[in-house]
Write a protein that holds these residues in place. Structure first.
Motif, PDB file in Angstrom:
ATOM      1  N   ALA A 110       0.818  -1.218   0.000  1.00 27.75           N
ATOM      2  CA  ALA A 110       0.000   0.000   0.000  1.00 27.75           C
ATOM      3  C   ALA A 110       0.849   1.265   0.000  1.00 27.75           C
ATOM      4  CB  ALA A 110      -0.941  -0.010   1.207  1.00 27.75           C
ATOM      5  N   ALA A 111       2.044   1.180   0.530  1.00 25.01           N
ATOM      6  CA  ALA A 111       2.909   2.357   0.644  1.00 25.01           C
ATOM      7  C   ALA A 111       3.663   2.682  -0.651  1.00 25.01           C
ATOM      8  CB  ALA A 111       3.906   2.157   1.784  1.00 25.01           C
ATOM      9  N   VAL A 112       3.594   1.818  -1.634  1.00 23.76           N
ATOM     10  CA  VAL A 112       4.320   2.051  -2.887  1.00 23.76           C
ATOM     11  C   VAL A 112       3.692   3.220  -3.639  1.00 23.76           C
ATOM     12  CG1 VAL A 112       4.880   1.073  -5.157  1.00 23.76           C
ATOM     13  CG2 VAL A 112       5.048  -0.351  -3.104  1.00 23.76           C
ATOM     14  N   VAL A 117       6.454   2.182  -9.208  1.00 19.26           N
ATOM     15  CA  VAL A 117       6.052   0.861  -9.697  1.00 19.26           C
ATOM     16  C   VAL A 117       6.970   0.329 -10.798  1.00 19.26           C
ATOM     17  CG1 VAL A 117       4.190  -0.474 -10.760  1.00 19.26           C
ATOM     18  CG2 VAL A 117       3.676   1.155  -8.930  1.00 19.26           C
ATOM     19  N   PRO A 118       7.289   1.089 -11.848  1.00 20.30           N
ATOM     20  CA  PRO A 118       8.148   0.519 -12.901  1.00 20.30           C
ATOM     21  C   PRO A 118       9.506   0.044 -12.376  1.00 20.30           C
ATOM     22  CG  PRO A 118       7.107   2.533 -13.676  1.00 20.30           C
ATOM     23  CD  PRO A 118       6.824   2.439 -12.198  1.00 20.30           C
ATOM     24  N   ASP A 137       4.690  -7.100 -18.847  1.00 25.02           N
ATOM     25  CA  ASP A 137       3.738  -8.174 -18.563  1.00 25.02           C
ATOM     26  C   ASP A 137       3.297  -8.171 -17.099  1.00 25.02           C
ATOM     27  OD1 ASP A 137       4.010  -9.018 -21.210  1.00 25.02           O
ATOM     28  OD2 ASP A 137       5.608 -10.440 -20.702  1.00 25.02           O
ATOM     29  N   LEU A 138       4.198  -7.804 -16.210  1.00 24.80           N
ATOM     30  CA  LEU A 138       3.889  -7.862 -14.780  1.00 24.80           C
ATOM     31  C   LEU A 138       3.475  -6.535 -14.163  1.00 24.80           C
ATOM     32  CD1 LEU A 138       6.412 -10.352 -13.154  1.00 24.80           C
ATOM     33  CD2 LEU A 138       3.970 -10.601 -13.541  1.00 24.80           C
ATOM     34  N   GLN A 139       3.749  -5.442 -14.828  1.00 21.27           N
ATOM     35  CA  GLN A 139       3.411  -4.144 -14.238  1.00 21.27           C
ATOM     36  C   GLN A 139       1.918  -4.000 -13.951  1.00 21.27           C
ATOM     37  OE1 GLN A 139       5.633  -0.782 -15.437  1.00 21.27           O
ATOM     38  NE2 GLN A 139       4.057   0.675 -14.800  1.00 21.27           N
ATOM     39  N   LEU A 145      -2.284  -5.260  -7.485  1.00 21.73           N
ATOM     40  CA  LEU A 145      -2.014  -5.714  -6.115  1.00 21.73           C
ATOM     41  C   LEU A 145      -1.782  -4.531  -5.179  1.00 21.73           C
ATOM     42  CD1 LEU A 145       0.261  -8.778  -6.932  1.00 21.73           C
ATOM     43  CD2 LEU A 145      -2.019  -8.855  -5.866  1.00 21.73           C
ATOM     44  N   ILE A 146      -1.083  -3.532  -5.662  1.00 26.11           N
ATOM     45  CA  ILE A 146      -0.816  -2.327  -4.864  1.00 26.11           C
ATOM     46  C   ILE A 146      -2.116  -1.590  -4.566  1.00 26.11           C
ATOM     47  CG2 ILE A 146       0.250  -0.026  -4.979  1.00 26.11           C
ATOM     48  CD1 ILE A 146       2.608  -1.519  -6.520  1.00 26.11           C
ATOM     49  N   LEU A 147      -2.959  -1.432  -5.582  1.00 28.31           N
ATOM     50  CA  LEU A 147      -4.242  -0.758  -5.373  1.00 28.31           C
ATOM     51  C   LEU A 147      -5.138  -1.550  -4.419  1.00 28.31           C
ATOM     52  CD1 LEU A 147      -4.944   0.515  -8.992  1.00 28.31           C
ATOM     53  CD2 LEU A 147      -4.312   1.898  -6.985  1.00 28.31           C
ATOM     54  N   LEU A 148      -5.136  -2.872  -4.549  1.00 29.86           N
ATOM     55  CA  LEU A 148      -5.907  -3.714  -3.632  1.00 29.86           C
ATOM     56  C   LEU A 148      -5.416  -3.531  -2.198  1.00 29.86           C
ATOM     57  CD1 LEU A 148      -8.036  -5.980  -3.198  1.00 29.86           C
ATOM     58  CD2 LEU A 148      -6.144  -7.614  -3.541  1.00 29.86           C
ATOM     59  N   ALA A 149      -4.113  -3.514  -2.024  1.00 32.92           N
ATOM     60  CA  ALA A 149      -3.536  -3.316  -0.687  1.00 32.92           C
ATOM     61  C   ALA A 149      -3.919  -1.948  -0.121  1.00 32.92           C
ATOM     62  CB  ALA A 149      -2.015  -3.465  -0.746  1.00 32.92           C
TER      63      ALA A 149
END
Length: 165
Positions: A110-112, A117-118, A137-139, A145-149
């Motif tokens: 959540a703190a990212v 991110v890149p 592919d993974l970004q 996942l970050i937004l969910l957190a």
């Protein structure tokens, strides 16, 4: 055969167990009340290794086996003795399995910051398990996942991982 993994947020383990009892352990992101919980499909991103390597990339530390602590919440029955591990009717053998992730995993993601991110994903794809995977592919998965957190932290909820073979 690949491992299916879904990450989702929920208020507590009791609400997760209740939802899983209604779907016979099916993914809480799929069902008659689609979706039961807010979450992200993340095929083959298990908490102990692949998600933990993302957490390690965020923290800029080496991965270690205990980086993402988990508490099993499903199956809801007690774990069997080692003599029952061959039983095909045993949910501890066949799955699915759901674990609650330690709040540190949620809070780390959540703190990212969006601009980080890149760079974080570029470190994450260096993991041996992700060899051949491109940042592009993974970004999107990392961003989800970050937004969910963030949503989980803002709502005072925990992150959970549903896994099935």
């Amino acid at each position: 055969m690949g491992v299916l993994t879904d990450y989702f947020r929920a208020a507590d383990a009791a609400s997760v167990v209740q939802a899983l009892e209604q779907t016979d352990g099916g993914s809480p992101l799929v069902g008659p009340e689609c979706p039961v919980f807010d979450g992200v499909e993340a095929k083959r991103v298990d908490p102990a290794v692949i998600l933990a390597k993302l957490i390690a990339a965020v923290q800029q530390i080496p991965w270690r086996v205990d980086l993402v602590e988990e508490t099993t919440v499903w199956p809801a029955s007690p774990a069997p003795g080692s003599d029952n591990l061959e039983d095909e009717d045993n949910p501890w053998v066949t799955g699915p399995w759901v674990s609650e992730l330690h709040p540190l995993a949620r809070d780390t993601l959540a703190a990212v910051g969006d601009s980080e991110v890149p760079t974080i994903v570029a470190r994450w794809v260096q993991a041996e398990e992700l060899r051949g995977t491109r940042v592009e592919d993974l970004q999107p998965l990392a961003e989800e996942l970050i937004l969910l957190a963030r949503r989980a932290r803002e709502a005072g909820e925990q992150l959970y991982c549903w896994m099935s073979l």
